[in-house]
Design a protein around this motif. Structure first.
Motif, PDB file in Angstrom:
ATOM      1  N   GLU A 131      14.981 -10.242  -9.673  1.00  0.00           N
ATOM      2  CA  GLU A 131      14.538 -10.075  -8.207  1.00  0.00           C
ATOM      3  C   GLU A 131      14.883  -8.665  -7.646  1.00  0.00           C
ATOM      4  OE1 GLU A 131      15.472 -14.142  -6.119  1.00  0.00           O
ATOM      5  OE2 GLU A 131      16.996 -14.028  -7.797  1.00  0.00           O
ATOM      6  N   THR A 132      14.794  -7.720  -8.296  1.00  0.00           N
ATOM      7  CA  THR A 132      15.371  -6.370  -7.970  1.00  0.00           C
ATOM      8  C   THR A 132      14.088  -5.312  -8.411  1.00  0.00           C
ATOM      9  OG1 THR A 132      17.639  -6.966  -8.143  1.00  0.00           O
ATOM     10  CG2 THR A 132      17.019  -4.552  -8.020  1.00  0.00           C
ATOM     11  N   MET A 133      13.856  -4.525  -7.233  1.00  0.00           N
ATOM     12  CA  MET A 133      12.588  -3.375  -7.598  1.00  0.00           C
ATOM     13  C   MET A 133      13.469  -2.584  -8.443  1.00  0.00           C
ATOM     14  SD  MET A 133      10.807  -3.230  -4.182  1.00  0.00           S
ATOM     15  CE  MET A 133      10.166  -4.452  -3.037  1.00  0.00           C
ATOM     16  N   GLU A 134      12.896  -1.963  -9.717  1.00  0.00           N
ATOM     17  CA  GLU A 134      13.417  -0.943 -10.258  1.00  0.00           C
ATOM     18  C   GLU A 134      13.775   0.336  -9.483  1.00  0.00           C
ATOM     19  OE1 GLU A 134      11.327  -0.042 -13.966  1.00  0.00           O
ATOM     20  OE2 GLU A 134       9.353   0.593 -12.585  1.00  0.00           O
ATOM     21  N   LYS A 135      12.858   0.500  -8.665  1.00  0.00           N
ATOM     22  CA  LYS A 135      12.780   1.588  -7.634  1.00  0.00           C
ATOM     23  C   LYS A 135      11.879   1.511  -6.506  1.00  0.00           C
ATOM     24  CE  LYS A 135       8.924   3.923 -10.481  1.00  0.00           C
ATOM     25  NZ  LYS A 135       8.305   4.889 -10.974  1.00  0.00           N
ATOM     26  N   GLU A 136      12.041   2.366  -5.511  1.00  0.00           N
ATOM     27  CA  GLU A 136      11.376   1.894  -4.140  1.00  0.00           C
ATOM     28  C   GLU A 136      10.002   2.352  -4.233  1.00  0.00           C
ATOM     29  OE1 GLU A 136      12.060   2.923   0.650  1.00  0.00           O
ATOM     30  OE2 GLU A 136      13.463   3.777  -0.942  1.00  0.00           O
ATOM     31  N   VAL A 137       9.710   3.622  -4.837  1.00  0.00           N
ATOM     32  CA  VAL A 137       8.468   3.922  -4.806  1.00  0.00           C
ATOM     33  C   VAL A 137       7.543   3.385  -6.071  1.00  0.00           C
ATOM     34  CG1 VAL A 137       6.782   5.688  -4.714  1.00  0.00           C
ATOM     35  CG2 VAL A 137       8.641   5.587  -3.196  1.00  0.00           C
ATOM     36  N   GLY A 163       0.885  -1.293   0.017  1.00  0.00           N
ATOM     37  CA  GLY A 163       0.169  -0.025   0.122  1.00  0.00           C
ATOM     38  C   GLY A 163       0.948   1.177  -0.008  1.00  0.00           C
ATOM     39  N   ARG A 164       0.307   2.295   0.375  1.00  0.00           N
ATOM     40  CA  ARG A 164       0.927   3.677   0.326  1.00  0.00           C
ATOM     41  C   ARG A 164       2.051   3.595   1.412  1.00  0.00           C
ATOM     42  NH1 ARG A 164      -4.188   7.714   0.422  1.00  0.00           N
ATOM     43  NH2 ARG A 164      -4.831   6.989  -1.820  1.00  0.00           N
ATOM     44  N   PRO A 165       3.164   4.493   1.191  1.00  0.00           N
ATOM     45  CA  PRO A 165       3.559   5.096   0.090  1.00  0.00           C
ATOM     46  C   PRO A 165       4.183   4.306  -1.069  1.00  0.00           C
ATOM     47  CG  PRO A 165       4.917   5.401   1.673  1.00  0.00           C
ATOM     48  CD  PRO A 165       4.249   4.528   2.227  1.00  0.00           C
ATOM     49  N   ASN A 166       4.772   3.266  -0.823  1.00  0.00           N
ATOM     50  CA  ASN A 166       5.468   2.786  -1.922  1.00  0.00           C
ATOM     51  C   ASN A 166       4.853   1.910  -2.881  1.00  0.00           C
ATOM     52  OD1 ASN A 166       7.888   3.697  -0.528  1.00  0.00           O
ATOM     53  ND2 ASN A 166       8.466   2.072   0.808  1.00  0.00           N
ATOM     54  N   HIS A 167       3.737   1.118  -2.527  1.00  0.00           N
ATOM     55  CA  HIS A 167       3.173   0.198  -3.356  1.00  0.00           C
ATOM     56  C   HIS A 167       3.926  -0.742  -3.909  1.00  0.00           C
ATOM     57  CE1 HIS A 167      -0.375   3.303  -3.411  1.00  0.00           C
ATOM     58  NE2 HIS A 167       0.638   4.180  -3.297  1.00  0.00           N
ATOM     59  N   GLN A 168       4.467  -1.518  -3.151  1.00  0.00           N
ATOM     60  CA  GLN A 168       5.431  -2.619  -3.293  1.00  0.00           C
ATOM     61  C   GLN A 168       4.600  -4.067  -3.408  1.00  0.00           C
ATOM     62  OE1 GLN A 168       8.757  -2.455  -1.032  1.00  0.00           O
ATOM     63  NE2 GLN A 168       9.602  -0.481  -1.815  1.00  0.00           N
TER      64      GLN A 168
END
Length: 228
Positions: A206-212, A171-176
Motif C-alpha cells: 500500500e505504498t508507492m516506491e516513489k512519487e514520480v 497523468g503528468r507529472p507523477n503518473h500515479q
C-alpha cells in the motif's frame, strides 16, 4: 387391564411433555459458518502461497469480525507443466465467498493487472457490479446503488472524462494510479446485494516506491464483506 392401560397412557403423556419442554428450552443453534476454500479465523492472517487452492495466487488475508482484508494480492501465469511461473498474469481472479484466488471461470470479479484497468464481474455466474459513493463501513444492502455500465468500472483520468471509475490515473507529472476515494463497489448475485468491497491501493504494501512514476503495481489491497 384397564387400569394398566391408563397408567401406560399417562406415562406416555408425561414423557412427551418433558421431551417437548426440553426441546423448547434449548436455544436455537447458531447458523454454521460457511466452509470456504480458505477459512480465516477471527484475528487471523493467512498466507495464500501456503493455503490457496490455486497454485498461482499470492498475498495475505486477515479477518476482523465479518470484514476480510486481502493484501498484496496477485497471480502468476502457469507454465506448460501446470506450475506457476515468475510472470505476473494480465488479470487476477478472486472469489470473495471462498477467500481465495481462483480461475477465470470461478471468479466473482476480474482484477486487471494492466493499465487498461477494467474491473469487471463474472456475468456468466450471475454476478453484476454496482457502486455507491459512501463510506464502506456505512454501506448496507438497503442502500440505493448505481449500476456499473456493462458491469465494468474503468480508469478515470483527464484523458477519459466519461469513464466511471474505480481507479484514477493522475497523468503528468507523477503518473500515479490512485483509488477512487469514498467509492464502495457492490457485487450483486442474481440481482441481490452479495458483497461490498473497497480498493485501498494497487501498490505493494500500500505504498508507492516513489512519487514520480511509481512502478510497484499491481498488488491489490481490498477489504470486503458479505451482506447477511
Amino acid at each position: 387391564m384397564n387400569k394398566l392401560f391408563k397408567m401406560t397412557v399417562l406415562a406416555c403423556v408425561i414423557t412427551v411433555g418433558f421431551t417437548a419442554c426440553d426441546k423448547d428450552d434449548k436455544p436455537a443453534q447458531e447458523e454454521k459458518e460457511y466452509q470456504a476454500k480458505v477459512m480465516v479465523k477471527e484475528g487471523e492472517t493467512v498466507d495464500l502461497t501456503k493455503v490457496s487452492k490455486t497454485k498461482n495466487s499470492e498475498g495475505t488475508i486477515n479477518r476482523k469480525g465479518q470484514i476480510y482484508s486481502v493484501r498484496n494480492f496477485r497471480q502468476f501465469t502457469l507454465g506448460e507443466d501446470g506450475k506457476p511461473t515468475t510472470t505476473v498474469a494480465k488479470n487476477f481472479y478472486i472469489d470473495f465467498k471462498e477467500n481465495d484466488g481462483v480461475t477465470e471461470a470461478e471468479a466473482v470479479i476480474t482484477l486487471p493487472a494492466e493499465l487498461t484497468a477494467i474491473l469487471k464481474s463474472n456475468t456468466e455466474k450471475g454476478y453484476t457490479l454496482r457502486y455507491i459513493d459512501k463510506a464502506f463501513d456505512a454501506v448496507t444492502a438497503n442502500d440505493t446503488f448505481l449500476e456499473a455500465p456493462n458491469n465494468t468500472l474503468g480508469l478515470e483520468s483527464q484523458y477519459t472524462p466519461n469513464v466511471i471509475g474505480w481507479l484514477i490515473y493522475t497523468g503528468r507529472p507523477n503518473h500515479q494510479v490512485n483509488t477512487k476515494t469514498g467509492r464502495t463497489i457492490v457485487v450483486f448475485k442474481d440481482n441481490k446485494p452479495f458483497f461490498k468491497f473497497r480498493v485501498n491501493s494497487v501498490y505493494s504494501n500500500e505504498t508507492m516506491e516513489k512519487e514520480v512514476q511509481p512502478g510497484n503495481y499491481f498488488y491489490y489491497s481490498i477489504d470486503y464483506q458479505e451482506f447477511k
